[in-house]
Design a protein around this motif. Structure first.
Motif, mmCIF file in Angstrom:
data_model
loop_
_atom_site.group_PDB
_atom_site.id
_atom_site.type_symbol
_atom_site.label_atom_id
_atom_site.label_comp_id
_atom_site.label_asym_id
_atom_site.label_seq_id
_atom_site.Cartn_x
_atom_site.Cartn_y
_atom_site.Cartn_z
ATOM 1 N N LYS A 171 8.403 -5.083 -17.162
ATOM 2 C CA LYS A 171 8.441 -4.904 -15.806
ATOM 3 C C LYS A 171 9.798 -4.526 -15.483
ATOM 4 C CE LYS A 171 5.868 -9.075 -16.043
ATOM 5 N NZ LYS A 171 6.094 -9.927 -17.150
ATOM 6 N N LEU A 172 10.673 -3.777 -16.130
ATOM 7 C CA LEU A 172 11.798 -3.366 -15.882
ATOM 8 C C LEU A 172 11.867 -1.966 -15.256
ATOM 9 C CD1 LEU A 172 14.908 -3.593 -15.817
ATOM 10 C CD2 LEU A 172 14.963 -2.771 -17.995
ATOM 11 N N LEU A 173 12.284 -1.925 -14.071
ATOM 12 C CA LEU A 173 12.382 -0.556 -13.408
ATOM 13 C C LEU A 173 13.954 -0.110 -13.369
ATOM 14 C CD1 LEU A 173 9.524 -1.032 -10.880
ATOM 15 C CD2 LEU A 173 9.474 0.160 -13.075
ATOM 16 N N SER A 174 14.608 0.149 -14.337
ATOM 17 C CA SER A 174 16.162 0.170 -14.490
ATOM 18 C C SER A 174 16.826 0.975 -13.119
ATOM 19 C CB SER A 174 16.546 0.591 -15.825
ATOM 20 O OG SER A 174 15.929 2.077 -15.950
ATOM 21 N N PHE A 175 16.288 2.056 -12.944
ATOM 22 C CA PHE A 175 16.834 2.700 -11.959
ATOM 23 C C PHE A 175 16.343 2.512 -10.611
ATOM 24 C CE2 PHE A 175 17.826 5.140 -15.708
ATOM 25 C CZ PHE A 175 19.285 5.168 -15.529
ATOM 26 N N GLY A 176 15.340 1.686 -10.325
ATOM 27 C CA GLY A 176 14.963 1.591 -9.027
ATOM 28 C C GLY A 176 13.749 2.558 -8.710
ATOM 29 N N LEU A 177 13.196 2.698 -7.416
ATOM 30 C CA LEU A 177 12.260 3.575 -6.908
ATOM 31 C C LEU A 177 12.491 4.007 -5.660
ATOM 32 C CD1 LEU A 177 8.664 2.319 -8.342
ATOM 33 C CD2 LEU A 177 9.965 4.043 -9.366
ATOM 34 N N GLY A 178 12.095 5.184 -5.115
ATOM 35 C CA GLY A 178 12.019 5.727 -3.775
ATOM 36 C C GLY A 178 13.449 6.008 -3.357
ATOM 37 N N ARG A 179 13.792 5.829 -1.980
ATOM 38 C CA ARG A 179 14.716 6.166 -1.256
ATOM 39 C C ARG A 179 15.893 5.373 -1.708
ATOM 40 N NH1 ARG A 179 14.396 5.147 4.842
ATOM 41 N NH2 ARG A 179 15.794 3.414 4.335
ATOM 42 N N ARG A 180 15.909 4.086 -2.314
ATOM 43 C CA ARG A 180 16.914 3.413 -2.589
ATOM 44 C C ARG A 180 17.213 3.397 -4.153
ATOM 45 N NH1 ARG A 180 18.332 0.139 1.919
ATOM 46 N NH2 ARG A 180 16.638 0.347 3.377
ATOM 47 N N ALA A 181 16.712 4.327 -4.826
ATOM 48 C CA ALA A 181 16.745 4.375 -5.987
ATOM 49 C C ALA A 181 18.285 4.713 -6.483
ATOM 50 C CB ALA A 181 15.854 5.311 -6.954
ATOM 51 N N CYS A 182 18.536 4.413 -7.957
ATOM 52 C CA CYS A 182 19.791 4.615 -8.248
ATOM 53 C C CYS A 182 20.464 6.075 -8.164
ATOM 54 C CB CYS A 182 20.050 4.298 -9.706
ATOM 55 S SG CYS A 182 21.658 4.515 -10.303
ATOM 56 N N PRO A 183 21.505 6.542 -7.410
ATOM 57 C CA PRO A 183 21.607 7.761 -7.175
ATOM 58 C C PRO A 183 22.351 8.645 -8.517
ATOM 59 C CG PRO A 183 23.567 6.448 -6.218
ATOM 60 C CD PRO A 183 22.376 5.668 -6.584
ATOM 61 N N GLY A 184 22.664 7.714 -9.565
ATOM 62 C CA GLY A 184 23.089 8.355 -10.732
ATOM 63 C C GLY A 184 22.156 8.419 -11.811
ATOM 64 N N ALA A 185 20.805 8.102 -11.482
ATOM 65 C CA ALA A 185 19.606 8.058 -12.511
ATOM 66 C C ALA A 185 19.539 9.516 -13.230
ATOM 67 C CB ALA A 185 18.012 7.566 -11.825
ATOM 68 N N ASN A 186 19.500 10.716 -12.415
ATOM 69 C CA ASN A 186 19.414 11.979 -13.236
ATOM 70 C C ASN A 186 20.246 12.263 -13.810
ATOM 71 O OD1 ASN A 186 16.743 12.329 -11.823
ATOM 72 N ND2 ASN A 186 17.644 13.001 -10.174
ATOM 73 N N MET A 187 21.633 12.228 -13.563
ATOM 74 C CA MET A 187 22.906 12.391 -14.227
ATOM 75 C C MET A 187 22.746 11.461 -15.272
ATOM 76 S SD MET A 187 26.844 12.145 -13.527
ATOM 77 C CE MET A 187 27.193 10.484 -13.791
ATOM 78 N N ALA A 188 22.345 10.195 -15.541
ATOM 79 C CA ALA A 188 22.453 9.398 -16.713
ATOM 80 C C ALA A 188 21.371 9.889 -17.503
ATOM 81 C CB ALA A 188 21.854 7.903 -16.406
ATOM 82 N N GLN A 189 20.153 10.191 -17.147
ATOM 83 C CA GLN A 189 19.302 10.812 -18.242
ATOM 84 C C GLN A 189 19.833 12.260 -18.874
ATOM 85 O OE1 GLN A 189 16.165 10.570 -15.255
ATOM 86 N NE2 GLN A 189 15.616 8.573 -16.053
ATOM 87 N N ARG A 190 20.146 13.114 -17.935
ATOM 88 C CA ARG A 190 20.863 14.238 -18.520
ATOM 89 C C ARG A 190 21.995 14.169 -19.513
ATOM 90 N NH1 ARG A 190 18.574 15.469 -13.935
ATOM 91 N NH2 ARG A 190 17.383 17.411 -13.736
ATOM 92 N N VAL A 191 23.069 13.139 -19.116
ATOM 93 C CA VAL A 191 23.985 12.840 -20.238
ATOM 94 C C VAL A 191 23.595 12.310 -21.388
ATOM 95 C CG1 VAL A 191 26.150 11.324 -20.510
ATOM 96 C CG2 VAL A 191 25.781 12.505 -18.509
ATOM 97 N N ILE A 192 22.475 11.310 -21.236
ATOM 98 C CA ILE A 192 22.010 10.871 -22.813
ATOM 99 C C ILE A 192 21.485 12.184 -23.682
ATOM 100 C CG2 ILE A 192 19.950 9.759 -23.740
ATOM 101 C CD1 ILE A 192 20.438 7.730 -21.326
ATOM 102 N N ASN A 193 20.567 13.344 -22.938
ATOM 103 C CA ASN A 193 20.498 14.174 -23.656
ATOM 104 C C ASN A 193 21.399 15.159 -24.195
ATOM 105 O OD1 ASN A 193 17.594 13.340 -23.316
ATOM 106 N ND2 ASN A 193 17.527 14.893 -21.203
#
Length: 119
Positions: free
Chosen positions: A53-75
């Motif tokens: 049930k974990l949504l680590s970066f949240g959803l919608g307008r209040r989602a983590c602003p760094g989620a996209n960067m974090a996913q790219r850095v992992i790659n």
């Protein structure tokens, strides 16, 4: 936005309706979690317990602003490890097979990396 008519939490939701998800409330729901207000990351260690049930970066307008960067850095980090090092398993088993015990791997920097380190 719902793509078709559906029922959420007992409410009829017509298609094309904007639905706001309150992740904060979901992740602190005592019906879903034991002691939901305490910080216990170990609750996510075993996915077989039915609590995915974990949504680590949240959803919608209040989602983590760094989620996209974090996913790219992992790659980039994973790609760098694959490109810059030669990897060998400590056993003869395939490195891509599921393991009951953690994989132990040996690594050695590629020759080109030694030349880069000199500069």
């Amino acid at each position: 936005m719902s793509s078709e008519d559906c029922i959420i939490g007992g409410y009829d939701v017509p298609s094309q309706t904007i639905v706001f998800i309150n992740i904060w409330s979901i992740q602190r729901d005592s019906k879903l979690w034991d002691n939901p207000k305490s910080f216990r990351p170990e609750r996510f260690e075993n996915e077989d317990n039915g609590q995915c049930k974990l949504l680590s970066f949240g959803l919608g307008r209040r989602a983590c602003p760094g989620a996209n960067m974090a996913q790219r850095v992992i790659n980039v980090a994973l790609g760098s490890l694959i490109q810059c090092f030669e990897w060998k398993g400590r056993s003869e088993e395939g490195m891509n097979m599921p393991k009951a015990l953690p994989l132990e791997a040996m690594y050695k920097a590629h020759e080109i990396m030694a030349r880069i380190a000199e500069h």
